[in-house]
Design an enzyme around this catalytic site. Sequence first.
Site, mmCIF file in Angstrom:
data_model
loop_
_atom_site.group_PDB
_atom_site.id
_atom_site.type_symbol
_atom_site.label_atom_id
_atom_site.label_comp_id
_atom_site.label_asym_id
_atom_site.label_seq_id
_atom_site.Cartn_x
_atom_site.Cartn_y
_atom_site.Cartn_z
ATOM 1 N N PHE A 116 0.857 -1.177 0.000
ATOM 2 C CA PHE A 116 0.000 0.000 0.000
ATOM 3 C C PHE A 116 0.898 1.235 0.000
ATOM 4 C CE2 PHE A 116 -4.540 0.670 0.444
ATOM 5 C CZ PHE A 116 -5.025 -0.591 0.240
ATOM 6 N N GLN A 240 -7.963 14.394 3.532
ATOM 7 C CA GLN A 240 -7.289 13.580 2.522
ATOM 8 C C GLN A 240 -8.141 13.410 1.264
ATOM 9 O OE1 GLN A 240 -6.475 9.051 2.956
ATOM 10 N NE2 GLN A 240 -4.515 10.105 2.957
ATOM 11 N N HIS A 242 -8.353 11.082 -1.834
ATOM 12 C CA HIS A 242 -7.819 9.803 -2.304
ATOM 13 C C HIS A 242 -7.638 9.885 -3.810
ATOM 14 C CE1 HIS A 242 -7.486 5.563 -3.190
ATOM 15 N NE2 HIS A 242 -7.542 5.244 -1.917
ATOM 16 N N LEU A 252 -14.958 5.030 -4.576
ATOM 17 C CA LEU A 252 -13.558 4.670 -4.381
ATOM 18 C C LEU A 252 -13.133 3.403 -5.119
ATOM 19 C CD1 LEU A 252 -11.192 5.757 -2.605
ATOM 20 C CD2 LEU A 252 -11.617 3.775 -1.169
ATOM 21 N N GLU A 255 -6.666 1.724 -3.127
ATOM 22 C CA GLU A 255 -5.238 1.756 -3.425
ATOM 23 C C GLU A 255 -4.681 0.338 -3.575
ATOM 24 O OE1 GLU A 255 -3.133 5.005 -1.249
ATOM 25 O OE2 GLU A 255 -2.075 3.299 -0.401
ATOM 26 N N ARG A 286 -0.856 9.271 -0.516
ATOM 27 C CA ARG A 286 -2.001 9.757 -1.278
ATOM 28 C C ARG A 286 -1.941 11.239 -1.614
ATOM 29 N NH1 ARG A 286 -6.391 6.184 2.118
ATOM 30 N NH2 ARG A 286 -5.821 4.250 1.065
ATOM 31 N N HIS A 353 -11.847 11.929 0.998
ATOM 32 C CA HIS A 353 -11.839 10.586 1.550
ATOM 33 C C HIS A 353 -11.778 10.524 3.067
ATOM 34 C CE1 HIS A 353 -11.256 6.295 1.450
ATOM 35 N NE2 HIS A 353 -10.087 6.375 2.040
ATOM 36 N N ARG A 394 -2.894 10.714 6.044
ATOM 37 C CA ARG A 394 -2.940 9.337 6.539
ATOM 38 C C ARG A 394 -2.430 8.366 5.467
ATOM 39 N NH1 ARG A 394 -6.451 5.130 5.835
ATOM 40 N NH2 ARG A 394 -8.227 6.271 5.000
HETATM 41 C C1 LIG Z 1 -14.958 3.679 0.612
HETATM 42 C C2 LIG Z 1 -13.952 3.673 1.720
HETATM 43 C C3 LIG Z 1 -12.930 2.739 1.726
HETATM 44 C C4 LIG Z 1 -11.995 2.722 2.763
HETATM 45 N N1 LIG Z 1 -10.998 1.767 2.756
HETATM 46 C C5 LIG Z 1 -10.126 1.722 3.790
HETATM 47 C C6 LIG Z 1 -9.139 0.692 3.863
HETATM 48 O O1 LIG Z 1 -9.074 -0.214 3.043
HETATM 49 N N2 LIG Z 1 -8.264 0.705 4.896
HETATM 50 C C7 LIG Z 1 -8.309 1.671 5.869
HETATM 51 O O2 LIG Z 1 -7.496 1.628 6.784
HETATM 52 N N3 LIG Z 1 -9.251 2.639 5.841
HETATM 53 C C8 LIG Z 1 -10.162 2.687 4.827
HETATM 54 N N4 LIG Z 1 -11.123 3.666 4.813
HETATM 55 C C9 LIG Z 1 -11.251 4.562 5.975
HETATM 56 C C10 LIG Z 1 -11.900 3.827 7.129
HETATM 57 O O3 LIG Z 1 -12.801 2.879 6.648
HETATM 58 C C11 LIG Z 1 -12.658 4.763 8.062
HETATM 59 O O4 LIG Z 1 -11.857 5.857 8.413
HETATM 60 C C12 LIG Z 1 -13.049 4.025 9.335
HETATM 61 O O5 LIG Z 1 -13.711 2.821 9.008
HETATM 62 C C13 LIG Z 1 -13.924 4.878 10.234
HETATM 63 O O6 LIG Z 1 -14.413 4.071 11.283
HETATM 64 P P1 LIG Z 1 -15.201 4.720 12.485
HETATM 65 O O7 LIG Z 1 -15.572 3.622 13.389
HETATM 66 O O8 LIG Z 1 -14.433 5.864 13.026
HETATM 67 O O9 LIG Z 1 -16.515 5.361 11.810
HETATM 68 P P2 LIG Z 1 -17.720 4.692 10.919
HETATM 69 O O10 LIG Z 1 -17.438 3.321 10.502
HETATM 70 O O11 LIG Z 1 -18.031 5.709 9.874
HETATM 71 O O12 LIG Z 1 -18.891 4.637 11.957
HETATM 72 C C14 LIG Z 1 -19.518 5.792 12.460
HETATM 73 C C15 LIG Z 1 -20.643 5.348 13.382
HETATM 74 O O13 LIG Z 1 -21.130 6.490 14.062
HETATM 75 C C16 LIG Z 1 -22.535 6.472 14.062
HETATM 76 N N5 LIG Z 1 -22.985 7.876 14.156
HETATM 77 C C17 LIG Z 1 -22.601 8.942 13.419
HETATM 78 N N6 LIG Z 1 -23.249 10.045 13.827
HETATM 79 C C18 LIG Z 1 -24.035 9.666 14.854
HETATM 80 C C19 LIG Z 1 -24.960 10.343 15.700
HETATM 81 N N7 LIG Z 1 -25.210 11.659 15.572
HETATM 82 N N8 LIG Z 1 -25.620 9.636 16.637
HETATM 83 C C20 LIG Z 1 -25.423 8.280 16.781
HETATM 84 N N9 LIG Z 1 -24.565 7.605 16.007
HETATM 85 C C21 LIG Z 1 -23.879 8.293 15.069
HETATM 86 C C22 LIG Z 1 -22.930 5.786 12.785
HETATM 87 O O14 LIG Z 1 -24.206 5.214 12.918
HETATM 88 C C23 LIG Z 1 -21.830 4.718 12.673
HETATM 89 O O15 LIG Z 1 -22.217 3.580 13.369
HETATM 90 C C24 LIG Z 1 -12.079 3.683 3.795
HETATM 91 C C25 LIG Z 1 -13.110 4.617 3.798
HETATM 92 C C26 LIG Z 1 -14.023 4.629 2.764
HETATM 93 C C27 LIG Z 1 -15.093 5.696 2.790
#
Ligand SMILES: Cc1cc2nc3c(=O)[nH]c(=O)nc-3n(C[C@H](O)[C@H](O)[C@H](O)COP(=O)(O)OP(=O)(O)OC[C@H]3O[C@@H](n4cnc5c(N)ncnc54)[C@H](O)[C@@H]3O)c2cc1C
Length: 586
Positions: A116, A240, A242, A252, A255, A286, A353, A394
């Site tokens: 990566f 960021q 992407h 997306l 990568e 990136r 991203h 990142r």
């Molecule tokens: C398409 C895509 C591909 C990616 N691929 C990769 C990868 O291969 N490798 C990597 O390391 N990273 C990757 N990333 C980045 C990574 O996936 C995210 O940064 C990470 O998963 C975020 O996790 P999180 O638990 O912080 O938030 P999320 O998984 O976004 O979860 C947020 C949670 O908060 C809750 N929430 C939000 N607002 C409220 C509210 N007001 N009240 C109650 N609940 C709320 C939602 O319901 C959800 O459950 C990718 C991102 C995207 C968009």
Amino acid sequence: MQVHQYDVIIVGAGGAGMRAAIESGQRARTAVLTKLYPTRSHTGAAQGGMCAALANVEEDNWEWHTFDTVKGGDYLVDQDAAEVMAKEAIDAVLDLEKMGLPFNRTPEGKIDQRRFGGHTRDHGKSPVRRSCYAADRTGHMILQTLYQNCVKHGVEFYNEFYVLDLAMTEVDGVRRPAGVVAYELATGEIHLFQAKSVVFATGGVGKVFKTTSNAHTLTGDGMAVAYNRGIPLEDMEFFQFHPTGLAGLGILLSEAARGEGAILRNSEGERFMERYAPTIKDLAPRDIVARSMANEVREGRGCGPNKDYVLLDLTHLEPAHIDAKLPDITEFARTYLGVEPYTEPVPVFPTAHYAMGGIPTNIGAEVLADNDNVIPGLFAAGEVACVSVHGSNRLGTNSLLDINVFGKRAGIAAAEYSKTADFVELPEAAENDTVALLEKMRTSDGTERIGAIRKDLQELMDANVQVFRTDETLREALDEIAKLRERYSNVGIQDRGKRFNLDLLEAVELNFLLELAEVISVAAIHRKESRGGHFREDFPDRDDEGFMHHTMTYLDPDSETDGIKGMRLETKPVIVTRYQPMERKY
Ligand SMILES: Cc1cc2nc3c(=O)[nH]c(=O)nc-3n(C[C@H](O)[C@H](O)[C@H](O)COP(=O)(O)OP(=O)(O)OC[C@H]3O[C@@H](n4cnc5c(N)ncnc54)[C@H](O)[C@@H]3O)c2cc1C
């Protein structure tokens, strides 16, 4: 109104929230509040992988991983945090393996690893295979695995509960969280959750931009709720982009494609990354690849009728290899652009991203009240937080790692804290602000529409606050955001009902987006240098003397910054342990 009481409340059921819940749920009475069903969280959209220096397929170690993370983040990374993450990465992957996650395997049965961007052997000598993966659906597997384990441990979920406010109470001169105010989508009822510890894990804010890889729900709720209660936001200018979003759509293409050997080409068929990053080429971090692509387009070497994208070429890879390693993303190219990746290169362009900034925490996932003090009982992890392991940019696969390492730390810390602390009294009528806001919105006769304002905001941010920025474009963005906020004060919604009123919640989310767009723009105006994801054409160089520090933005009624009343900017030192800033060449 219903009132509930738990030791620990976790807001968000993505990877960070559920990893925290698994720990907290085994130690204290825990509930998870989430606006989405847990398995619909954006973590499930993550594709490429989660990195850890397992050294399963070639020599590697956590020190190289730490160095890459620091250099990838253009030296704005807090190095104590990066060390923790790189060291604990190995257990984080093994934890998931033990929970049952089906990783891709080597022929000998070890967890397979792939390349990566920005991950190298021996401090930049060549790319290294560090990312553990499950085809190109790693996030999906992580989310399902964590959810099943939450169920196994009896974690209580409140699904489709929107947390709209954080109740804080001052105890002996120290502000502490007393609980949260939530809105139940199904009924329109307000619930008060009292808790000893609160963990924010609400994910990112990609929806401030039009072209984005982020889901519709990523509206920065946790950041905005915290900010509105006087908690600072750190490094919000760093977003960021992407490199490989499907052109015109932003969806997306991981990568991992380049990790598996795909190559970026311009209209002349040239592998242009050889010019920008001679050593690791298409696998540069990136920020560098996104800027290089935008530059090719600017200089007239873009492809297509409008010369506004470049091409991601997989045609030299074996179809069987593509099917085994990249099945989902190649299907996206077929479905959304009608392009066959076996035989045709795929049109791509940078897409918004990932938010490097967020709610500031220390390595214990405790939220900072300011540079010197934490807020006892308040924790944050995942994309909503800024610890800061990603600095100004990142590295790929470091976020799935971040949510697991710091989600786990947050869950343990929140539960341990709840054992030592008493409940803090809820402020009187803690729900009042939320009730008043929702009622005003629900009954307003305003003529402005949410969709129109959101579209204008997103187009504005794409045009003015994207890969290339200047003082002029940023100030113009601020002026326009002020006008959009004016229009927002006259917003009216069509659904006046109580049940499943998504119209109402989108209005609230739009307000969060407008507030955070302002914070991003102001922080970006103040950073008069270029570093990581923040590129100022009027200040194209990194300036370590002037700007080797984090930006802290506070909501402060008595201050004014750049014409924005009520905002104050401060700085916070970067924690440097091993690596002094060096020139960043790849
Ligand atoms: C398409 C895509 C591909 C990616 N691929 C990769 C990868 O291969 N490798 C990597 O390391 N990273 C990757 N990333 C980045 C990574 O996936 C995210 O940064 C990470 O998963 C975020 O996790 P999180 O638990 O912080 O938030 P999320 O998984 O976004 O979860 C947020 C949670 O908060 C809750 N929430 C939000 N607002 C409220 C509210 N007001 N009240 C109650 N609940 C709320 C939602 O319901 C959800 O459950 C990718 C991102 C995207 C968009």
